[in-house]
Design an enzyme around this catalytic site. Structure first.
Site, PDB file in Angstrom:
ATOM      1  N   GLU A  22       0.824  -1.202   0.000  1.00  0.00           N
ATOM      2  CA  GLU A  22       0.000   0.000   0.000  1.00  0.00           C
ATOM      3  C   GLU A  22       0.860   1.255   0.000  1.00  0.00           C
ATOM      4  O   GLU A  22       0.462   2.281  -0.532  1.00  0.00           O
ATOM      5  CB  GLU A  22      -0.930   0.026   1.220  1.00  0.00           C
ATOM      6  N   ASP A  31      -6.756   5.818  -6.073  1.00  0.00           N
ATOM      7  CA  ASP A  31      -6.065   4.557  -6.345  1.00  0.00           C
ATOM      8  C   ASP A  31      -6.172   4.237  -7.838  1.00  0.00           C
ATOM      9  O   ASP A  31      -6.783   5.002  -8.595  1.00  0.00           O
ATOM     10  CB  ASP A  31      -6.607   3.444  -5.436  1.00  0.00           C
TER      11      ASP A  31
END
Length: 150
Positions: A22, A31
């Protein structure tokens, strides 16, 4: 994974995998499929709407709390004992895909039936209809953890 100590141990095992894949982004970003995200992959609308910039300590605190909440949620849908390394891999994966999706998955069904389930992680490499290289790398690492090879 029953019990407070067991949950915390699993969170500690999963944390490096989550951080590795992440990253820790201290500002809100989108994202790869356009979902507003902050810190270490946090998509909770309350966190993302809270502010646009976070300190590293705030990001790590949010991630720890979120992983703990995910671990407790997964503990409710996993009905048989699993090894800590398996639980850590499942936690990292569920943090990425969401606990409701994870709990309804074939992976959790196989796990609960006592059947081999780690190989199911290989199926979770798509987002937004396309296979993402980052998800391929993450699932490879999660599978190695799940199988006790990391």
């Amino acid at each position: 994974m029953k019990g407070r100590i067991a949950v915390l141990a699993v969170v500690l095992l999963a944390t490096p995998v989550v951080v590795m894949f992440e990253g820790v982004e201290q500002k809100v970003y989108r994202d790869p499929v356009g979902i507003p995200t902050a810190c270490a992959g946090e998509t909770d609308k309350e966190v993302v709407a809270f502010k646009q910039q976070f300190s590293r300590d705030e990001c790590l605190a949010v991630m720890g709390a979120s992983l703990h909440a995910h671990a407790l949620a997964m503990d409710k849908c996993i009905t048989r004992p699993v090894e800590r390394h398996e639980a850590a891999a499942v936690l990292s994966w569920s943090y990425n895909v969401g606990t409701s999706t994870a709990c309804a998955s074939t992976l959790v069904r196989l796990l609960n039936e006592g059947k081999p389930f780690c190989q199911e992680l290989d199926r979770w490499t798509f987002a937004g209809g396309r296979q993402l290289p980052g998800l391929v790398r993450r699932r490879t690492a999660e599978r190695a953890l799940c199988e006790g090879r990391s």
